[in-house]
Design a protein around this motif. Structure first.
Motif, PDB file in Angstrom:
ATOM      1  N   THR A  74     -27.320  88.917 -23.692  1.00 31.13           N
ATOM      2  CA  THR A  74     -26.916  89.804 -24.788  1.00 31.13           C
ATOM      3  C   THR A  74     -27.386  89.275 -26.134  1.00 31.13           C
ATOM      4  N   GLY A  75     -27.784  88.013 -26.169  1.00 26.65           N
ATOM      5  CA  GLY A  75     -28.155  87.421 -27.447  1.00 26.65           C
ATOM      6  C   GLY A  75     -26.958  87.104 -28.322  1.00 26.65           C
ATOM      7  N   LEU A  76     -25.775  87.009 -27.708  1.00 26.92           N
ATOM      8  CA  LEU A  76     -24.561  86.746 -28.481  1.00 26.92           C
ATOM      9  C   LEU A  76     -23.970  85.370 -28.221  1.00 26.92           C
ATOM     10  N   GLY A  77     -24.385  84.723 -27.136  1.00 25.64           N
ATOM     11  CA  GLY A  77     -23.786  83.440 -26.777  1.00 25.64           C
ATOM     12  C   GLY A  77     -23.878  82.409 -27.887  1.00 25.64           C
ATOM     13  N   LEU A  78     -25.079  82.152 -28.379  1.00 25.35           N
ATOM     14  CA  LEU A  78     -25.259  81.145 -29.422  1.00 25.35           C
ATOM     15  C   LEU A  78     -24.762  81.639 -30.784  1.00 25.35           C
ATOM     16  N   ALA A  79     -24.782  82.951 -30.989  1.00 24.32           N
ATOM     17  CA  ALA A  79     -24.208  83.503 -32.220  1.00 24.32           C
ATOM     18  C   ALA A  79     -22.701  83.255 -32.245  1.00 24.32           C
ATOM     19  N   ILE A  80     -22.048  83.411 -31.109  1.00 26.30           N
ATOM     20  CA  ILE A  80     -20.616  83.125 -31.001  1.00 26.30           C
ATOM     21  C   ILE A  80     -20.360  81.634 -31.217  1.00 26.30           C
ATOM     22  N   VAL A  81     -21.207  80.789 -30.608  1.00 23.97           N
ATOM     23  CA  VAL A  81     -21.085  79.335 -30.785  1.00 23.97           C
ATOM     24  C   VAL A  81     -21.138  78.977 -32.261  1.00 23.97           C
ATOM     25  N   LYS A  82     -22.119  79.519 -32.962  1.00 19.78           N
ATOM     26  CA  LYS A  82     -22.263  79.198 -34.389  1.00 19.78           C
ATOM     27  C   LYS A  82     -21.059  79.682 -35.192  1.00 19.78           C
ATOM     28  N   ARG A  83     -20.548  80.867 -34.849  1.00 23.42           N
ATOM     29  CA  ARG A  83     -19.384  81.384 -35.576  1.00 23.42           C
ATOM     30  C   ARG A  83     -18.176  80.474 -35.376  1.00 23.42           C
ATOM     31  N   ILE A  84     -17.986  80.002 -34.152  1.00 19.19           N
ATOM     32  CA  ILE A  84     -16.860  79.099 -33.875  1.00 19.19           C
ATOM     33  C   ILE A  84     -17.003  77.810 -34.675  1.00 19.19           C
ATOM     34  N   ILE A  85     -18.210  77.238 -34.653  1.00 20.67           N
ATOM     35  CA  ILE A  85     -18.435  75.997 -35.392  1.00 20.67           C
ATOM     36  C   ILE A  85     -18.231  76.217 -36.886  1.00 20.67           C
ATOM     37  N   ASP A  86     -18.701  77.344 -37.406  1.00 20.15           N
ATOM     38  CA  ASP A  86     -18.498  77.661 -38.824  1.00 20.15           C
ATOM     39  C   ASP A  86     -17.013  77.744 -39.162  1.00 20.15           C
ATOM     40  N   GLN A  87     -16.225  78.354 -38.257  1.00 19.21           N
ATOM     41  CA  GLN A  87     -14.791  78.482 -38.493  1.00 19.21           C
ATOM     42  C   GLN A  87     -14.085  77.127 -38.477  1.00 19.21           C
ATOM     43  N   HIS A  88     -14.738  76.131 -37.884  1.00 13.66           N
ATOM     44  CA  HIS A  88     -14.183  74.776 -37.867  1.00 13.66           C
ATOM     45  C   HIS A  88     -14.756  73.919 -38.998  1.00 13.66           C
ATOM     46  N   ASN A  89     -15.429  74.582 -39.955  1.00 13.39           N
ATOM     47  CA  ASN A  89     -16.058  73.872 -41.083  1.00 13.39           C
ATOM     48  C   ASN A  89     -17.072  72.834 -40.621  1.00 13.39           C
ATOM     49  N   GLY A  90     -17.694  73.111 -39.471  1.00 14.19           N
ATOM     50  CA  GLY A  90     -18.714  72.213 -38.954  1.00 14.19           C
ATOM     51  C   GLY A  90     -20.087  72.832 -39.089  1.00 14.19           C
ATOM     52  N   ARG A  91     -21.028  72.267 -38.377  1.00 13.09           N
ATOM     53  CA  ARG A  91     -22.378  72.812 -38.373  1.00 13.09           C
ATOM     54  C   ARG A  91     -23.035  72.499 -37.032  1.00 13.09           C
ATOM     55  N   ILE A  92     -24.074  73.256 -36.697  1.00 15.85           N
ATOM     56  CA  ILE A  92     -24.797  73.043 -35.454  1.00 15.85           C
ATOM     57  C   ILE A  92     -26.282  73.083 -35.744  1.00 15.85           C
ATOM     58  N   GLU A  93     -27.013  72.173 -35.130  1.00 16.01           N
ATOM     59  CA  GLU A  93     -28.456  72.091 -35.297  1.00 16.01           C
ATOM     60  C   GLU A  93     -29.117  72.013 -33.930  1.00 16.01           C
TER      61      GLU A  93
END
Length: 225
Positions: free
Chosen positions: A176-195
């Motif tokens: 669906t192309g949403l898996g990593l978008a969801i991951v990033k949203r979760i990390i953003d909500q935790h004031n973190g970041r993903i690279e």
């Protein structure tokens, strides 16, 4: 598009079953089993697609509690106990990680998604490494936890790497192309970041950084190799 992909094999399976029944085909039992298995598999795909769209459109707010990241990772890895011997998951988890405020269920989903992507990349044979350690944010100097998920699979092209967290972007037939978008949203909500760092036919490294309130004097500024 994502909904149509599973519907096509379902339609073909039903048509094949109808024709075999009408002809009185001698292999009707075999065709019946193949067709119904295909239908059930594609229905499961549809359920997953609907769940991902639903989760992305109304992502719940995280419910924070004090949790140890290593415990979430160990709990997540228990889901993969039945992997074949050709797939190795190796961990190197720093024992001195502090507890952090996070939503353990949402972070577990992050790790399930990233491990799932790594399994897809190694195609039934390869190695996945999961490392955790303390360090300091290079820009702010504040302490944080880093989690690396590394696979030695097929890698990601530079063009795809730039779009990997974009909603609805996928290279998978059933994605669906949403898996990593969801991951990033979760990390953003935790004031973190993903690279992510990757190259074609080389290892891929997803690095998740989460803030911690631990004493800065206890941080390790250089992660282990």
């Amino acid at each position: 598009h994502e909904i149509k992909n599973p519907l096509f094999p379902i339609q073909l399976s039903i048509q094949s079953l109808q024709k075999a029944y009408t002809r009185g085909d001698k292999n009707l039992d075999e065709i019946f089993n193949e067709s119904t298995n295909t239908i059930l598999e594609e229905v499961d795909n549809l359920k997953q697609i609907v769940d991902e769209f639903s989760d992305f459109s109304r992502m719940p707010k995280p419910i924070f509690s004090k949790v140890t990241i290593n415990d979430i990772i160990k709990n997540t890895l228990s889901l993969y106990a039945g992997l074949p011997e050709s797939i190795q998951i190796k961990t190197r988890l720093t024992s001195t990680l502090p507890e952090i405020e996070c939503d353990k269920d949402q972070l577990k989903r992050v790790f399930i998604n990233l491990i799932g992507n790594a399994l897809d990349a190694i195609v039934n044979k390869g190695e996945i490494k999961i490392n955790t350690f303390n360090l300091e944010n290079p820009e702010t100097g504040t302490p944080e936890i880093q989690i690396d998920i590394i696979d030695n699979g097929s890698g990601i092209t530079p063009a795809n790497l730039d779009k990997i967290f974009t909603p609805y972007f996928t290279t998978k037939r059933q994605g669906t192309g949403l898996g990593l978008a969801i991951v990033k949203r979760i990390i953003d909500q935790h004031n973190g970041r993903i690279e992510v760092r990757s190259a074609v036919n080389n290892e891929t490294i997803f690095s998740v950084y989460l803030p911690t309130t631990q004493n800065r004097d206890n941080t390790i500024k250089t992660p282990f190799a």
